[in-house]
Enzyme design. Structure first.
Site, PDB file in Angstrom:
ATOM      1  CB  CYS A   1      -0.873  -0.312   1.248  1.00 56.71           C
ATOM      2  SG  CYS A   1      -1.374   1.534   1.561  1.00 56.71           S
TER       3      CYS A   1
ATOM      4  CB  CYS B   1       0.517   1.828   3.987  1.00 59.08           C
ATOM      5  SG  CYS B   1      -1.304   0.990   3.862  1.00 59.08           S
TER       6      CYS B   1
END
Length: 305
Positions: free
Chosen positions: A52, A55
């Protein structure tokens, strides 16, 4: 000697700097729940996935900030868990986490009191943390407020964002009220996409708004896409009517009768074969899957590019 001293200085400085941000605990989620209950604290859970991008940006740009660390370390027990590894897999199932990053504030009983998602600035992260600590902003209280009839658009939008990933049915009800309160308003791109996201069949209350606001929606979303989406909503409705929950199968006569009105006979038959293919494959009925596949691909020229 000077080089050694400089090296030691850099190592010490890096170590000190690394302590400025959020200190994520190493113990298990279960142990952290016990500690949270004992200390009457909330857990801040950064639910992430290794692939991600947002993230990674939180890890790089937000979590290490001193002001973020000062606030979170003082007020929460912090956990940073990959939802696709180890205990994260079960946590993701328990809290219906499907998108990343998902940021949860959880009490000692394991109940989510506040939820957010996506990348945000240090100031925004601290702001939602303060909201999480306010008893009036707990998810439970917000839901109760909604059920009592709250109609404030800003409140409703916040509740939608807090619940869409974990309780779609509730979020859809909130979205319905939100758009019923905004019928005379000009939609933003976010609102236009949200209206489509929560409209699933032509029987939904939101479909009436979708139909009435097509002209305005076309300023945010291409008309061709809206027309195709309208067809898919009608198809979803036909699927609901023709699906037999007892036999876990499609009533083909109902599907073809209704589907032909939308797509025409040829395309309706193709859609039925494709739907049956997917259904039989998921049910591991591979003989039935093969028959549907042969019917679906019986005219190769239909699939020529």
């Amino acid at each position: 000697m000077k080089k050694i001293i400089l090296f030691l200085f850099l190592v010490i400085s890096t170590a000190l700097f690394s302590q400025d941000g959020i200190k994520f605990g190493k113990q298990s989620f279960a142990k952290t729940l016990e500690q949270a209950k004992k200390e009457n604290k909330l857990i801040f859970l950064d639910a992430f996935a290794s692939w991600c991008g947002p993230c990674k940006l939180l890890d790089k740009n937000v979590f290490p900030k001193k002001e973020v660390g000062d606030y979170f370390n003082a007020n929460f027990l912090n956990l940073h868990i990959d939802m696709e590894k180890g205990e994260g897999i079960e946590i993701a199932k328990k809290y219906s986490i499907y998108s990343y990053p998902t940021l949860l504030f959880i009490d000692g009983d394991g109940k989510v009191v506040y939820k957010a998602a996506g990348y945000m600035s240090p100031q925004e992260l601290i702001s939602i943390a303060k909201e999480a600590l306010n008893p009036e902003n707990t998810l439970e209280n917000k839901i109760a407020k909604f059920e009592a009839g709250e109609k404030d658009p800003e409140f409703l939008m916040g509740l939608i964002k807090n619940t869409y990933a974990t309780d779609f049915s509730l979020a859809q009800k909130v979205a319905t009220r939100y758009f019923q309160m905004r019928t005379d308003a000009t939609y933003s791109k976010e609102e236009a996409v949200m209206l489509l996201f929560f409209t699933k069949t032509i029987d939904d209350d939101l479909y009436k708004i979708f139909t009435a606001k097509k002209a305005e929606l076309s300023t945010q979303i291409p008309e061709s896409y809206l027309a195709e989406y309208d067809k898919k909503l009608k198809l979803n409705t036909v699927l609901q009517k023709s699906f037999d929950a007892n036999t876990q199968s499609i009533n083909e006569s109902i599907f073809l009768a209704e589907g032909t009105k939308i797509y025409g006979e040829k395309e309706a038959k193709q859609l039925l074969n494709k739907i049956n293919m997917d259904l039989f494959f998921n049910q591991k009925k591979y003989d039935d899957y093969a028959k549907s596949a042969l019917n679906y691909y019986q005219n190769p020229k239909d699939f020529a590019t």
